[in-house]
Design an enzyme around this catalytic site. Structure first.
Site, PDB file in Angstrom:
ATOM      1  CG  PHE A 141      -1.993   1.150   0.938  1.00 40.67           C
ATOM      2  CD1 PHE A 141      -3.224   0.955   0.546  1.00 40.67           C
ATOM      3  CD2 PHE A 141      -1.653   2.454   1.600  1.00 40.67           C
ATOM      4  CE1 PHE A 141      -3.926   2.200   0.388  1.00 40.67           C
ATOM      5  CE2 PHE A 141      -2.396   3.372   1.472  1.00 40.67           C
ATOM      6  CZ  PHE A 141      -3.713   3.393   0.657  1.00 40.67           C
ATOM      7  CG  ASP A 226       5.481   3.455   1.875  1.00 40.31           C
ATOM      8  OD1 ASP A 226       5.413   3.968   2.996  1.00 40.31           O
ATOM      9  OD2 ASP A 226       4.691   3.351   1.285  1.00 40.31           O
ATOM     10  CE  LYS A 255      -0.613   5.260   7.689  1.00 41.14           C
ATOM     11  NZ  LYS A 255      -1.961   5.627   8.044  1.00 41.14           N
TER      12      LYS A 255
END
Length: 406
Positions: A141, A226, A255
């Site tokens: 993702f 990532d 995040k």
């Protein structure tokens, strides 16, 4: 001075919002540390951390102070100018990592968008337009922009939006032979999550990441890690690549970096960064003084030996209890992950029922997550009190009892 607020309720979501989310039936209105209160004053323990975002819990005094101090000084000036919080944050991230250049944006998707564009630009400038292929992992993702969702290895998120960008290949995660078979002189980048997040909290094997690094070197491709979900202390190191000793060429993160304030970052080396010369890439809000001031405070708190060691200790506290619950009720086959990113894998009879666990937990005043249909995910505050862990897991066990007994 009081501000008049119109009364709103959960039903208003269905009336006014685009229906792309299906939020819980209650509305959180206040948070402190790892506790949250809803509109009715009910207190819940928060093991979701805003999906690995609230790295220091709710309303951490250091973050509140950083935000309010900056709010009284300067909010936004655009990237026609630079600003002090941006420069301080960049310097701190570079001193703490492999990188010597930072690009700030507002989200993980934007950080990955920048990473993928940079990788293609570097290859284009150095080797020509034919070297443009990106290899990603199945079940990965990487974001919801059209480019990042196409690199994401889950077609359900990218199907139905017209022709996809070319030059993107997906291979099974943790399968070095498959990566070796796919990589070629046309490959400009391999992008991997050190721990696959959305698809089930699945850590990379040591040999796999090392092999990916070796193959990228062999084929003049860039290794992009990532770390949108794993970065900024989540795993017990400042970044997950540090656990593995495998250094990327480009790292994306977001995040937890802002502790709840929207910010993303792409970190890289100066020899690569120079390919993003003036005007090649940009963002209106990236490097915003408010976001960078908060993120700097997050780094100051998290990047300390006591907090990072504490995260590892809290991991053990969670894992021991979750494994005991799994054994006692036959509901988990495995507990995996690192630091405060933990996935409890549902056993065969409970496959596909992660959502049911979420609902049962909420009925016991506990907020948890899922990662796919088969994994219950925990991503609490990195500084959650041990007492909150214990009480939350008591509530979690009650939820499991409720489920098991039907």
């Amino acid at each position: 001075m009081s501000v008049e607020h119109a009364q709103v309720q959960r039903a208003d979501f269905d009336q006014f919002m685009v229906p792309n989310y299906a939020p819980a039936a209650f509305i959180p209105v206040r948070g402190q540390g790892s506790r949250v209160w809803d509109q009715n004053g009910r207190e819940l323990i928060d093991f979701t951390g805003g999906i690995a975002v609230n790295s220091l819990g709710h309303c951490h005094p250091r973050l509140v102070a950083a935000l309010t101090e900056q709010a009284g000084k300067l909010w936004h000036v655009s990237n026609i100018f630079t600003n002090e919080p941006t420069l301080r944050l960049a310097k701190k991230l570079e001193e703490a990592t492999f990188a010597d250049r930072a690009f700030f944006c507002n989200s993980g998707a934007e950080a990955n968008e920048a990473a993928f564009k940079l990788a293609r630009r570097v290859a284009h400038d150095r080797f020509g337009p034919q070297k443009c292929e990106i290899i990603s992992a199945l079940d990965s993702f990487h974001g919801r922009t059209f480019f990042t969702v196409s690199v994401t290895g889950q077609p359900k998120y990218s199907d139905g939006f017209g022709p996809k960008p070319e030059g993107i290949t997906h291979v099974p995660y943790n399968d070095l032979a498959a990566l070796e078979a796919a990589i070629s002189e046309r490959t400009c980048a391999v992008v991997l999550e050190p721990i696959q997040g959305e698809s089930g909290i699945l850590p990379a094997q040591q040999a796999y990441l090392e092999g990916a690094r070796r193959l990228c070197d062999q084929y003049d491709a860039l290794l992009i890690l990532d770390e949108v979900q794993t970065g900024v202390g989540r795993t017990g190191e400042l970044f997950a690549y540090m656990h593995y000793g495998v250094v990327p060429d480009i790292l994306s993160t977001a995040k937890g970096l802002g502790g709840g304030f929207p910010i993303g970052a792409m970190l890289t080396r100066s020899d690569l960064a120079k390919h993003f010369s003036a005007g090649v890439h940009g963002t209106t809000f990236g490097g915003n003084p408010l976001a960078c001031a908060v993120a700097e405070a997050v780094i100051d708190v998290v990047n300390t030996p006591e907090v990072l060691q504490g995260i590892k200790a809290k991991h053990q506290r969670f894992k021991t209890r979750l494994e005991a619950i799994g054994r006692q009720y036959g509901i988990f086959s495995q507990v995996r992950g690192m630091g405060m990113l933990i996935g409890s894998v549902l056993s065969e009879p409970w496959k596909g029922k992660a959502r049911d666990v979420l609902v049962a937990a909420e009925q016991e005043a506990l907020m948890v997550l899922q990662a796919g249909a088969d994994v219950v995910r925990f991503a609490p505050s990195l500084v959650i009190e041990d007492a909150d862990i214990d009480e939350g897991l008591e509530r979690f066990e009650r939820a499991i009892v409720r489920l098991v007994r039907g």
